[in-house]
Write a protein that holds these residues in place. Structure first.
Motif, PDB file in Angstrom:
ATOM      1  N   ALA A  36       0.818  -1.220   0.000  1.00 42.46           N
ATOM      2  CA  ALA A  36       0.000   0.000   0.000  1.00 42.46           C
ATOM      3  C   ALA A  36       0.853   1.271   0.000  1.00 42.46           C
ATOM      4  N   VAL A  37       2.163   1.163   0.163  1.00 42.18           N
ATOM      5  CA  VAL A  37       2.957   2.398   0.181  1.00 42.18           C
ATOM      6  C   VAL A  37       3.354   2.796  -1.242  1.00 42.18           C
ATOM      7  N   MET A  38       3.435   4.106  -1.431  1.00 42.98           N
ATOM      8  CA  MET A  38       3.816   4.644  -2.736  1.00 42.98           C
ATOM      9  C   MET A  38       5.324   4.889  -2.769  1.00 42.98           C
ATOM     10  N   ASP A  39       5.876   4.839  -3.977  1.00 40.62           N
ATOM     11  CA  ASP A  39       7.312   5.096  -4.198  1.00 40.62           C
ATOM     12  C   ASP A  39       8.212   4.336  -3.218  1.00 40.62           C
ATOM     13  N   PRO A  40       8.047   3.009  -3.152  1.00 36.99           N
ATOM     14  CA  PRO A  40       8.791   2.270  -2.125  1.00 36.99           C
ATOM     15  C   PRO A  40      10.299   2.241  -2.352  1.00 36.99           C
ATOM     16  N   VAL A  41      11.013   2.286  -1.246  1.00 37.86           N
ATOM     17  CA  VAL A  41      12.457   1.998  -1.232  1.00 37.86           C
ATOM     18  C   VAL A  41      12.603   0.756  -0.352  1.00 37.86           C
ATOM     19  N   GLY A  61      11.371 -10.091   5.836  1.00 40.81           N
ATOM     20  CA  GLY A  61      12.601  -9.557   6.360  1.00 40.81           C
ATOM     21  C   GLY A  61      13.159  -8.393   5.571  1.00 40.81           C
ATOM     22  N   GLN A  62      12.398  -7.325   5.493  1.00 44.11           N
ATOM     23  CA  GLN A  62      12.904  -6.140   4.809  1.00 44.11           C
ATOM     24  C   GLN A  62      12.182  -4.886   5.321  1.00 44.11           C
ATOM     25  N   TYR A  63      12.864  -3.759   5.174  1.00 40.11           N
ATOM     26  CA  TYR A  63      12.208  -2.489   5.395  1.00 40.11           C
ATOM     27  C   TYR A  63      11.644  -2.033   4.057  1.00 40.11           C
ATOM     28  N   VAL A  64      10.433  -1.481   4.103  1.00 40.74           N
ATOM     29  CA  VAL A  64       9.873  -0.838   2.916  1.00 40.74           C
ATOM     30  C   VAL A  64       9.513   0.588   3.329  1.00 40.74           C
ATOM     31  N   TYR A  65      10.284   1.531   2.829  1.00 45.18           N
ATOM     32  CA  TYR A  65      10.007   2.942   3.116  1.00 45.18           C
ATOM     33  C   TYR A  65       9.135   3.480   1.992  1.00 45.18           C
ATOM     34  N   GLY A  66       8.176   4.315   2.323  1.00 45.01           N
ATOM     35  CA  GLY A  66       7.357   4.923   1.279  1.00 45.01           C
ATOM     36  C   GLY A  66       6.371   5.890   1.907  1.00 45.01           C
ATOM     37  N   THR A  67       5.402   6.321   1.130  1.00 42.88           N
ATOM     38  CA  THR A  67       4.410   7.227   1.691  1.00 42.88           C
ATOM     39  C   THR A  67       3.040   6.570   1.685  1.00 42.88           C
ATOM     40  N   VAL A  73       6.330   6.711   5.788  1.00 48.09           N
ATOM     41  CA  VAL A  73       6.283   5.603   6.751  1.00 48.09           C
ATOM     42  C   VAL A  73       7.414   4.611   6.468  1.00 48.09           C
ATOM     43  N   LEU A  74       7.832   3.969   7.533  1.00 55.18           N
ATOM     44  CA  LEU A  74       8.835   2.923   7.423  1.00 55.18           C
ATOM     45  C   LEU A  74       8.153   1.614   7.803  1.00 55.18           C
ATOM     46  N   ILE A  75       7.966   0.754   6.804  1.00 51.92           N
ATOM     47  CA  ILE A  75       7.331  -0.536   7.093  1.00 51.92           C
ATOM     48  C   ILE A  75       8.423  -1.556   7.382  1.00 51.92           C
ATOM     49  N   GLN A  76       8.252  -2.263   8.458  1.00 50.01           N
ATOM     50  CA  GLN A  76       9.171  -3.345   8.796  1.00 50.01           C
ATOM     51  C   GLN A  76       8.431  -4.644   8.490  1.00 50.01           C
ATOM     52  N   ALA A  77       8.723  -5.211   7.323  1.00 50.21           N
ATOM     53  CA  ALA A  77       8.024  -6.435   6.903  1.00 50.21           C
ATOM     54  C   ALA A  77       8.831  -7.622   7.398  1.00 50.21           C
ATOM     55  N   GLY A  78       8.371  -8.211   8.475  1.00 51.73           N
ATOM     56  CA  GLY A  78       9.106  -9.296   9.112  1.00 51.73           C
ATOM     57  C   GLY A  78       9.771  -8.791  10.376  1.00 51.73           C
ATOM     58  N   ARG A  79       9.990  -9.684  11.285  1.00 52.24           N
ATOM     59  CA  ARG A  79      10.625  -9.309  12.560  1.00 52.24           C
ATOM     60  C   ARG A  79      11.475 -10.464  13.043  1.00 52.24           C
ATOM     61  N   PHE A  80      12.329 -10.154  14.004  1.00 49.64           N
ATOM     62  CA  PHE A  80      13.151 -11.187  14.633  1.00 49.64           C
ATOM     63  C   PHE A  80      12.426 -11.683  15.882  1.00 49.64           C
ATOM     64  N   SER A 254      -7.001 -11.892   5.735  1.00 47.55           N
ATOM     65  CA  SER A 254      -7.539 -10.781   6.529  1.00 47.55           C
ATOM     66  C   SER A 254      -6.585  -9.599   6.630  1.00 47.55           C
ATOM     67  N   GLY A 255      -5.400  -9.759   6.063  1.00 43.14           N
ATOM     68  CA  GLY A 255      -4.396  -8.696   6.152  1.00 43.14           C
ATOM     69  C   GLY A 255      -4.882  -7.392   5.574  1.00 43.14           C
ATOM     70  N   ARG A 256      -5.737  -7.483   4.585  1.00 39.52           N
ATOM     71  CA  ARG A 256      -6.249  -6.264   3.931  1.00 39.52           C
ATOM     72  C   ARG A 256      -6.983  -5.367   4.900  1.00 39.52           C
ATOM     73  N   VAL A 257      -7.792  -6.006   5.765  1.00 38.01           N
ATOM     74  CA  VAL A 257      -8.562  -5.226   6.746  1.00 38.01           C
ATOM     75  C   VAL A 257      -7.604  -4.453   7.640  1.00 38.01           C
ATOM     76  N   VAL A 258      -6.575  -5.157   8.094  1.00 44.32           N
ATOM     77  CA  VAL A 258      -5.599  -4.505   8.974  1.00 44.32           C
ATOM     78  C   VAL A 258      -4.893  -3.380   8.211  1.00 44.32           C
ATOM     79  N   GLY A 259      -4.543  -3.650   6.956  1.00 43.75           N
ATOM     80  CA  GLY A 259      -3.901  -2.628   6.122  1.00 43.75           C
ATOM     81  C   GLY A 259      -4.783  -1.406   5.968  1.00 43.75           C
ATOM     82  N   ASP A 260      -6.071  -1.635   5.704  1.00 46.89           N
ATOM     83  CA  ASP A 260      -7.008  -0.518   5.550  1.00 46.89           C
ATOM     84  C   ASP A 260      -7.100   0.285   6.846  1.00 46.89           C
ATOM     85  N   LEU A 261      -7.145  -0.436   7.972  1.00 49.74           N
ATOM     86  CA  LEU A 261      -7.237   0.239   9.268  1.00 49.74           C
ATOM     87  C   LEU A 261      -6.005   1.105   9.509  1.00 49.74           C
ATOM     88  N   ILE A 262      -4.840   0.537   9.226  1.00 50.38           N
ATOM     89  CA  ILE A 262      -3.595   1.281   9.462  1.00 50.38           C
ATOM     90  C   ILE A 262      -3.567   2.534   8.594  1.00 50.38           C
TER      91      ILE A 262
END
Ligand code: HPA
Length: 279
Positions: A36-41, A61-67, A73-80, A254-262
């Motif tokens: 859902a983020v635009m212009d991702p890095v 296991g990656q960061y996805v930065y975008g707007t 926003v800085l998305i942390q996809a995955g965690r330790f 169900s991830g979409r619902v959470v994404g929409d909420l965020i």
């Protein structure tokens, strides 16, 4: 772990893009939120000095930065996870890195089992409070720069952000329950007796993450918001045995619902001040 070196690497990859105000941590199966983020890095964890490669299937296991909307926003996809054998300071490192970059609001998501018998797979729970049944803290050891030694935990999940989340859910017409998250180390799922115990202790959902990150975030003064996605009923509350594959499947659906909420919560925070003075 050298948090400054990790943050410097990430900062360099972002170039002259604006500092992220908000970080979003995505749990099992919730990776789609990152799209859902635009212009991702994209910065894989493996490129960040000191970060181990994430190990669990479904954790990219990656960061996805975008707007999101107008907000960086800085998305942390995955965690330790602690259960992978990572020390608590590794589990908490991405939060410390995000804070070093300038993040002031931390939104966390996780997959969780329903302890409250009313919860069904696919339900989303707004976390109001937690039980740290990992019996470990990422704050143990010398106090780190910028962290409180004895952080107050009377409101680990920010009241104003929770209010915004409930309002966003109402606006979107999605049911959002509230509840208490119990964190256990795992990696075995609970026994039926443990799920009954958790219910008596006051838990509504159970999982194996989030709490160490929230503890560090509070020590750093970050405001937290957390959503649990119920991927299964707790052991003993359904005749089905638990499998990680099923957990991921419900997460993906169900991830979409959470994404929409965020997205809605972020959009509802005051323009240009998503992290500052939003109370
Ligand atoms: N227990 C602990 N962690 C979990 C569960 C569960 O039932 N489901 C998803 N993560």
């Amino acid at each position: 772990m050298d948090i400054t070196a990790a943050a410097d690497t990430l900062r360099a990859r972002l170039g002259d893009r604006p500092t992220p105000d908000i970080a979003v941590v995505l749990g099992s199966g919730l990776g789609s939120v990152a799209s859902a983020v635009m212009d991702p890095v994209i910065v894989p964890f493996i490129d960040v000095p000191g970060f181990p490669a994430a190990g669990v299937a479904g954790h990219a296991g990656q960061y996805v930065y975008g707007t999101m909307g107008s907000c960086p926003v800085l998305i942390q996809a995955g965690r330790f996870h602690h259960y992978e054998g990572h020390a608590m300071d590794v589990v908490a490192a991405p939060v410390r890195v995000a804070a070093k970059l300038g993040v002031r609001v931390l939104v966390l998501t996780n997959a969780a089992g329903g302890v409250n018998p009313e919860l069904e797979p696919g339900d989303v729970v707004l976390v109001e409070d937690h039980l740290n049944l990992m019996f470990r803290s990422p704050l143990i050891g010398p106090t780190r720069e910028g962290e409180e030694r004895f952080p107050d935990m009377s409101e680990p999940y920010d009241a104003a952000l929770r209010k915004a989340a409930l309002a966003a859910a109402e606006e979107l017409g999605v049911p959002l329950r509230t509840g208490v998250y119990a964190a256990l180390t795992g990696p075995s799922y609970e026994t039926a007796a443990e799920v009954r115990m958790l219910g008596r202790l006051g838990a509504d959902v159970v999982g194996m993450s989030t709490v160490p990150e929230v503890i560090v975030a509070r020590a750093l003064g970050l405001r937290c918001l957390a959503f649990s996605m119920v991927t299964n009923k707790g052991t003993g509350l359904s005749p089905e045995p638990l499998s990680h594959v099923d957990v991921q499947e419900v997460g993906a659906r169900s991830g979409r619902v959470v994404g929409d909420l965020i997205q809605a919560v972020i959009a509802s925070l005051p323009e240009g001040a998503q992290s500052r003075g939003a109370k």
